[in-house]
Write a protein that holds these residues in place. Sequence first.
Motif, PDB file in Angstrom:
ATOM      1  N   PHE A 126       0.830  -1.211   0.000  1.00  0.00           N
ATOM      2  CA  PHE A 126       0.000   0.000   0.000  1.00  0.00           C
ATOM      3  C   PHE A 126       0.862   1.258   0.000  1.00  0.00           C
ATOM      4  CE2 PHE A 126      -1.634   3.397   2.747  1.00  0.00           C
ATOM      5  CZ  PHE A 126      -2.718   3.826   1.992  1.00  0.00           C
ATOM      6  N   HIS A 127       1.807   1.329   0.921  1.00  0.00           N
ATOM      7  CA  HIS A 127       2.624   2.535   1.030  1.00  0.00           C
ATOM      8  C   HIS A 127       3.501   2.726  -0.211  1.00  0.00           C
ATOM      9  CE1 HIS A 127       1.511   2.274   5.341  1.00  0.00           C
ATOM     10  NE2 HIS A 127       1.591   3.586   5.246  1.00  0.00           N
ATOM     11  N   ILE A 147       1.166  -0.633  -8.103  1.00  0.00           N
ATOM     12  CA  ILE A 147      -0.082  -1.313  -7.763  1.00  0.00           C
ATOM     13  C   ILE A 147      -0.873  -1.652  -9.025  1.00  0.00           C
ATOM     14  CG2 ILE A 147      -1.577   0.709  -7.463  1.00  0.00           C
ATOM     15  CD1 ILE A 147      -1.373  -2.322  -5.114  1.00  0.00           C
ATOM     16  N   TYR A 179      -5.421  -2.025  -3.727  1.00  0.00           N
ATOM     17  CA  TYR A 179      -5.522  -1.132  -4.881  1.00  0.00           C
ATOM     18  C   TYR A 179      -6.574  -0.053  -4.632  1.00  0.00           C
ATOM     19  CZ  TYR A 179      -6.028   0.189  -9.830  1.00  0.00           C
ATOM     20  OH  TYR A 179      -6.074   0.869 -11.012  1.00  0.00           O
ATOM     21  N   PRO A 209       2.120   4.835  -8.247  1.00  0.00           N
ATOM     22  CA  PRO A 209       0.884   4.183  -8.701  1.00  0.00           C
ATOM     23  C   PRO A 209       1.100   3.117  -9.762  1.00  0.00           C
ATOM     24  CG  PRO A 209       1.029   6.446  -9.519  1.00  0.00           C
ATOM     25  CD  PRO A 209       2.115   6.279  -8.505  1.00  0.00           C
ATOM     26  N   VAL A 254      -5.271   2.499  -2.207  1.00  0.00           N
ATOM     27  CA  VAL A 254      -4.289   3.365  -2.862  1.00  0.00           C
ATOM     28  C   VAL A 254      -5.004   4.456  -3.660  1.00  0.00           C
ATOM     29  CG1 VAL A 254      -2.515   3.484  -4.666  1.00  0.00           C
ATOM     30  CG2 VAL A 254      -2.425   1.674  -2.954  1.00  0.00           C
ATOM     31  N   THR A 294      -4.561   8.400  -3.126  1.00  0.00           N
ATOM     32  CA  THR A 294      -3.861   9.189  -4.139  1.00  0.00           C
ATOM     33  C   THR A 294      -4.794  10.004  -5.031  1.00  0.00           C
ATOM     34  OG1 THR A 294      -3.851   7.311  -5.682  1.00  0.00           O
ATOM     35  CG2 THR A 294      -1.939   7.569  -4.225  1.00  0.00           C
ATOM     36  N   GLY A 337       2.657   1.694  -3.161  1.00  0.00           N
ATOM     37  CA  GLY A 337       1.711   2.069  -4.208  1.00  0.00           C
ATOM     38  C   GLY A 337       1.309   3.525  -4.149  1.00  0.00           C
ATOM     39  N   VAL A 338       1.231   4.075  -2.938  1.00  0.00           N
ATOM     40  CA  VAL A 338       0.935   5.502  -2.797  1.00  0.00           C
ATOM     41  C   VAL A 338       2.061   6.329  -3.406  1.00  0.00           C
ATOM     42  CG1 VAL A 338       0.693   7.374  -1.111  1.00  0.00           C
ATOM     43  CG2 VAL A 338      -0.569   5.240  -0.787  1.00  0.00           C
TER      44      VAL A 338
END
Length: 221
Positions: free
Chosen positions: A88-89, A98, A151, A95, A154, A158, A91-92
């Motif tokens: 998650f982190h 993810i 996902y 992008p 995220v 974002t 992916g933030v």
Amino acid sequence: MSAERVPLTRDRIVQSALGLARNEGLAGVSMRKLAQELGVEAMSLYHHVPNKRALLILMADRSLATLPPSDPNLPWTDRLVKLLDGIFHAGVENPAMISVLASQQLDPTELEASEFSALTLIESVLAILSESGLAVEQRVHVYNTLINLVYGFVLARTQGLALSPTKIAAMDRGRGSGSWESFPALGELLPALDAADPAVDLRFSLGLYVEALAGLLARGN
């Protein structure tokens, strides 16, 4: 005298693409725009990266390689939550990472120089699930559910896709009404909902999910 031209490398291309993704989102990353950012012709990029899909995998690799290794002494449930929280982190921050995991469009034959961190991470998630004792079909369901759960969070962080109470309140005021009397349950939680952190919500959701999985296994599937 003109400044010395910086050589075009795969590393420079990936780094520039990550900057584009952070500033404009994944949709803003194109080979044409990337070439403009680097001050080169678009065709020159293809000497280092064969296509955009390959670029996304390389971008994913860059972020996934920074994830800390899993502690083998922890129970599989804890390792799974920690790994997904790390995804998650990452992916933030990136992008593309993810997106690659969610689409599962990975082919080791496409990139000779890639370390295949994305493939390695998927293998890590599935290896943890294999320790759980879940059947093959169940592992498929769980993997897809968890990756898409991450996902979604995220995207909430974002892109602000979640319809927060603040947005609801703004729409309500736009209709000429600021009262929550007709929605007492929502009104009671409004301050906490507005202050909610997607990262905390994700950890809570993952905890519930793996606890339910452990219960399922304890009951013999």
